[in-house]
Each structure stands twice: as C-alpha cells, then as structure tokens.
Scaffold this motif. Structure first.
Motif, PDB file in Angstrom:
ATOM      1  N   MET A 132       8.655  18.663 -24.997  1.00  0.00           N
ATOM      2  CA  MET A 132       9.596  18.332 -26.069  1.00  0.00           C
ATOM      3  C   MET A 132      10.802  19.268 -26.108  1.00  0.00           C
ATOM      4  N   ASN A 133      10.744  20.355 -25.350  1.00  0.00           N
ATOM      5  CA  ASN A 133      11.889  21.259 -25.256  1.00  0.00           C
ATOM      6  C   ASN A 133      12.926  20.761 -24.257  1.00  0.00           C
ATOM      7  N   PHE A 134      12.649  19.629 -23.633  1.00  0.00           N
ATOM      8  CA  PHE A 134      13.533  19.088 -22.610  1.00  0.00           C
ATOM      9  C   PHE A 134      13.895  17.644 -22.964  1.00  0.00           C
ATOM     10  N   PRO A 135      14.947  17.459 -23.762  1.00  0.00           N
ATOM     11  CA  PRO A 135      15.310  16.123 -24.266  1.00  0.00           C
ATOM     12  C   PRO A 135      15.478  15.073 -23.170  1.00  0.00           C
ATOM     13  N   ASP A 136      16.050  15.455 -22.036  1.00  0.00           N
ATOM     14  CA  ASP A 136      16.248  14.479 -20.958  1.00  0.00           C
ATOM     15  C   ASP A 136      14.917  13.981 -20.410  1.00  0.00           C
ATOM     16  N   ILE A 137      13.944  14.888 -20.329  1.00  0.00           N
ATOM     17  CA  ILE A 137      12.619  14.507 -19.837  1.00  0.00           C
ATOM     18  C   ILE A 137      11.931  13.580 -20.843  1.00  0.00           C
ATOM     19  N   VAL A 138      12.050  13.909 -22.122  1.00  0.00           N
ATOM     20  CA  VAL A 138      11.451  13.073 -23.170  1.00  0.00           C
ATOM     21  C   VAL A 138      12.049  11.671 -23.126  1.00  0.00           C
ATOM     22  N   GLU A 139      13.356  11.598 -22.931  1.00  0.00           N
ATOM     23  CA  GLU A 139      14.032  10.303 -22.834  1.00  0.00           C
ATOM     24  C   GLU A 139      13.503   9.498 -21.643  1.00  0.00           C
TER      25      GLU A 139
ATOM     26  N   CYS B  72       8.002  14.836 -13.625  1.00  0.00           N
ATOM     27  CA  CYS B  72       8.419  13.661 -14.390  1.00  0.00           C
ATOM     28  C   CYS B  72       8.742  12.490 -13.464  1.00  0.00           C
ATOM     29  N   ALA B  73       9.118  12.818 -12.228  1.00  0.00           N
ATOM     30  CA  ALA B  73       9.455  11.781 -11.250  1.00  0.00           C
ATOM     31  C   ALA B  73       8.293  11.490 -10.303  1.00  0.00           C
ATOM     32  N   ASP B  74       7.117  12.071 -10.565  1.00  0.00           N
ATOM     33  CA  ASP B  74       5.968  11.877  -9.682  1.00  0.00           C
ATOM     34  C   ASP B  74       5.626  10.391  -9.566  1.00  0.00           C
ATOM     35  N   GLU B  75       5.245   9.964  -8.370  1.00  0.00           N
ATOM     36  CA  GLU B  75       4.930   8.551  -8.154  1.00  0.00           C
ATOM     37  C   GLU B  75       3.633   8.117  -8.826  1.00  0.00           C
ATOM     38  N   GLU B  76       2.762   9.082  -9.131  1.00  0.00           N
ATOM     39  CA  GLU B  76       1.485   8.774  -9.765  1.00  0.00           C
ATOM     40  C   GLU B  76       1.647   8.829 -11.286  1.00  0.00           C
ATOM     41  N   SER B  77       1.371   7.711 -11.942  1.00  0.00           N
ATOM     42  CA  SER B  77       1.604   7.636 -13.385  1.00  0.00           C
ATOM     43  C   SER B  77       0.717   8.584 -14.182  1.00  0.00           C
ATOM     44  N   TRP B  78      -0.474   8.927 -13.660  1.00  0.00           N
ATOM     45  CA  TRP B  78      -1.349   9.830 -14.397  1.00  0.00           C
ATOM     46  C   TRP B  78      -0.765  11.236 -14.472  1.00  0.00           C
ATOM     47  N   VAL B  79       0.064  11.584 -13.504  1.00  0.00           N
ATOM     48  CA  VAL B  79       0.751  12.878 -13.546  1.00  0.00           C
ATOM     49  C   VAL B  79       1.796  12.846 -14.659  1.00  0.00           C
ATOM     50  N   ARG B  80       2.543  11.768 -14.711  1.00  0.00           N
ATOM     51  CA  ARG B  80       3.560  11.633 -15.757  1.00  0.00           C
ATOM     52  C   ARG B  80       2.912  11.550 -17.134  1.00  0.00           C
TER      53      ARG B  80
ATOM     54  N   HIS C 289      11.883  14.438 -32.053  1.00  0.00           N
ATOM     55  CA  HIS C 289      12.770  13.437 -31.448  1.00  0.00           C
ATOM     56  C   HIS C 289      12.627  12.119 -32.224  1.00  0.00           C
ATOM     57  N   GLU C 290      13.198  12.095 -33.422  1.00  0.00           N
ATOM     58  CA  GLU C 290      12.989  10.966 -34.323  1.00  0.00           C
ATOM     59  C   GLU C 290      13.523   9.651 -33.762  1.00  0.00           C
ATOM     60  N   LYS C 291      14.646   9.694 -33.063  1.00  0.00           N
ATOM     61  CA  LYS C 291      15.203   8.453 -32.517  1.00  0.00           C
ATOM     62  C   LYS C 291      14.276   7.848 -31.470  1.00  0.00           C
ATOM     63  N   ILE C 292      13.649   8.703 -30.690  1.00  0.00           N
ATOM     64  CA  ILE C 292      12.720   8.211 -29.676  1.00  0.00           C
ATOM     65  C   ILE C 292      11.450   7.689 -30.350  1.00  0.00           C
ATOM     66  N   MET C 293      11.020   8.364 -31.418  1.00  0.00           N
ATOM     67  CA  MET C 293       9.887   7.851 -32.189  1.00  0.00           C
ATOM     68  C   MET C 293      10.172   6.445 -32.703  1.00  0.00           C
ATOM     69  N   ALA C 294      11.367   6.252 -33.206  1.00  0.00           N
ATOM     70  CA  ALA C 294      11.739   4.949 -33.754  1.00  0.00           C
ATOM     71  C   ALA C 294      11.684   3.873 -32.671  1.00  0.00           C
ATOM     72  N   ARG C 295      12.055   4.238 -31.457  1.00  0.00           N
ATOM     73  CA  ARG C 295      11.994   3.274 -30.363  1.00  0.00           C
ATOM     74  C   ARG C 295      10.551   2.988 -29.958  1.00  0.00           C
ATOM     75  N   LEU C 296       9.728   4.029 -29.948  1.00  0.00           N
ATOM     76  CA  LEU C 296       8.316   3.843 -29.616  1.00  0.00           C
ATOM     77  C   LEU C 296       7.605   2.996 -30.673  1.00  0.00           C
ATOM     78  N   ALA C 297       8.089   3.076 -31.913  1.00  0.00           N
ATOM     79  CA  ALA C 297       7.477   2.323 -33.010  1.00  0.00           C
ATOM     80  C   ALA C 297       7.685   0.819 -32.870  1.00  0.00           C
ATOM     81  N   ILE C 298       8.617   0.424 -32.004  1.00  0.00           N
ATOM     82  CA  ILE C 298       8.841  -1.009 -31.771  1.00  0.00           C
ATOM     83  C   ILE C 298       8.640  -1.341 -30.290  1.00  0.00           C
TER      84      ILE C 298
END
Length: 294
Positions: free
Chosen positions: A117-124, A99-107, A147-156
């Motif tokens: 999705m089993n790791f809320p901190d990673i999803v955040e 999740c902290a990889d410098e290459e965005s394609w890895v992330r 993760h409905e709250k995160i969906m709501a943020r992605l929706a905007i």
C-alpha cells in the motif's frame, strides 16, 4: 552487502543449526543476514520448502543479491513467499517485478502484503489484475483503506468474489459510501458478510434495510445466517418473520442466536413449534442482560 552487526551468540546459534542439519530453522533465523554465504547456499538448496522459508525471512533484504535470486526462483511458491515478506518495502524494484510475475499466485501474495500500500502505482496495477483472486486479496488487505478510490472501484467489481472479500474487510465500515454500495449489492452473500461486522451498527438505517432483505431472501442458508446473527435483535419485526419461517432449520438457528435469551416470549413461541427444534436448547438458553456492562 550492507554492513550487518555481528552478535556472537547468534553466530553460535546459526553454526549449531547448520551443523545439525536443521536447515528450515536456519533459513528462518532472524540473524541469518550475519552469514551471507550461508544465505546464498540456502537460496540454491534443491528443497523448495527451504527456499520458501528463506524468502519469508525479514533479514534477507539486508543481503545483496539474495532477494533478486529468490525473485527469479523457478518455483512460484518461493516467489510467492518472497512477495509476502513485509521487509520488501526497502526493495521497490523487486516489488515491481513481482507485480508483473506471470504466476497469479505470486501477484496474489503481493496483494496480501500490507507494505504494498506504500506503492500507489502497484496498488493500481493489482486492482486491475485480470485474475479475480488477486483483486480479492487486495480488497481484503487491511491497509486498503489508504486508497479509497480503489476501494470504491473494487466495491463494484464485476466479480462477486472481489466484492465479498471487500465486505469481509473490517476497514470498510469506516467509509460510508462503500458501506452504502456493498449493502445494496446484487449478491445477497455480500450483504450477509457486511452485516456480520459489529461495526456496521454505526449505520442503523443500513442495518435495518439489510436485515429486512436477508430475512426475506429465498435462500434458507441466508435466512439461517441472519437468524443466528446477534445483530438481528436490532430489528424486532425481522424476528417475527423468522419465527414463522417455513424452514425448521432457520427457526432452529434463531434458537442459537446468543441474544435470544433476552426475548422470553420468543422462546416460549418457539417451544410450541410443531416441528422438533431441540427443546433442550430452548430451556437451557441463559437470559442475556440488556443492561450496559460497567
């Protein structure tokens, strides 16, 4: 190394693959964990494609050290292949590192992986990634509904690509508030994407509003897209608008609508169109029954 049950037949298969030089098949073999030394050998292969196949092998998580070696591979495509491996669920430290990889394609690959999705901190963390294609991958993940709250943020999200990816996710129609947000998106293509989901019919008032918006859009590509969409038939007044559309390509797409055969009076009017719209399509279109299928 975790104790791995040995299957004699699988060992024979592995041995034959190694002896014949079929390293891709060896790297992908589900029983590779029975031969840790071979997995270590493959992890050091100079061919990155071999290492990618190894990184996607579900059985490697049973082997001590192999996952860590691949997570530090010099080739980002190898690390991305590992990030896509659903068996990583048992390796939370590796997920955190990827999740902290410098290459965005890895992330991005990690954001696509349902087990993340089993790791809320990673999803955040991924939902706030600086690269929009990482956030888009997360938005399109079929498990994002957890993760409905995160969906709501992605929706905007400030980038329309992210909102478009979310509108393409079939889980969205399970969330009325998200549907409402996306249906009013300032980017009309987000609206067009959402209306292509058959489950959107659960929201008839939203469907009517979106169709009316789409058929009146200044972009003929948008009008063509809704013209061919079966959901158009939910709004007869929109059909009337498209029959008179100034762009013949839009009217032609209306002819291609799979449900247009249920409206012979519409076909008759299109047959009288002054511009060529392929009359063979008009007369060959089979009628579509409105009766429910039993």
């Amino acid at each position: 190394m975790t104790n791995v049950p040995v299957d004699p037949l699988a060992i024979i298969e592995l041995t034959n693959l190694k002896a014949s030089g079929k390293l891709e098949e060896l790297a992908k073999h589900p029983a590779l964990s029975m031969k840790q030394e071979w997995a270590v050998w493959l992890a050091g292969n100079k061919d990155s494609a071999i290492r990618q196949f190894l990184a996607q092998n579900h059985s490697i998580v049973k082997l001590g050290g192999i996952v860590e070696v691949l997570a530090d591979d010099r080739d980002p495509y190898v690390r991305a292949a590992l990030a896509s491996n659903p068996a990583l669920e048992s390796r939370p430290d590796t997920i955190k590192n990827l999740c902290a990889d410098e290459e965005s394609w890895v992330r991005r690959s990690l954001a696509n992986n349902p087990v993340v999705m089993n790791f809320p901190d990673i999803v955040e963390t991924l939902s706030n990634d600086r690269r929009f294609h990482v956030r888009s991958a997360l938005a399109h993940n079929l498990e994002i509904g957890r993760h409905e709250k995160i969906m709501a943020r992605l929706a905007i999200d400030h980038t329309s690509d992210v909102r478009f990816a979310l509108s393409n996710n079939p889980v969205v129609t399970n969330f009325p508030d998200i549907v409402e947000t996306l249906s009013n998106d300032k980017d009309v293509w987000v609206c067009d994407s959402l209306v292509n989901d058959p489950n959107i019919l659960k929201y008839p008032h939203v469907v009517q509003r979106m169709i009316k918006r789409l058929v009146s859009d200044k972009d003929p590509d948008i009008r063509s897209s809704i013209a061919v969409n079966p959901i158009l038939m939910q709004c007869p007044e929109a059909i009337e608008i498209l029959i008179r559309d100034p762009d013949p390509n839009v009217r032609y797409e209306l002819l291609q609508n799979p449900n247009i055969g249920s409206y012979p009076h519409i076909l008759k009017r299109l047959a009288l169109d002054k511009e060529p719209l392929s009359t063979s399509t008009i007369y060959e279109q089979p009628p579509v029954s409105r009766a429910p299928t039993i």
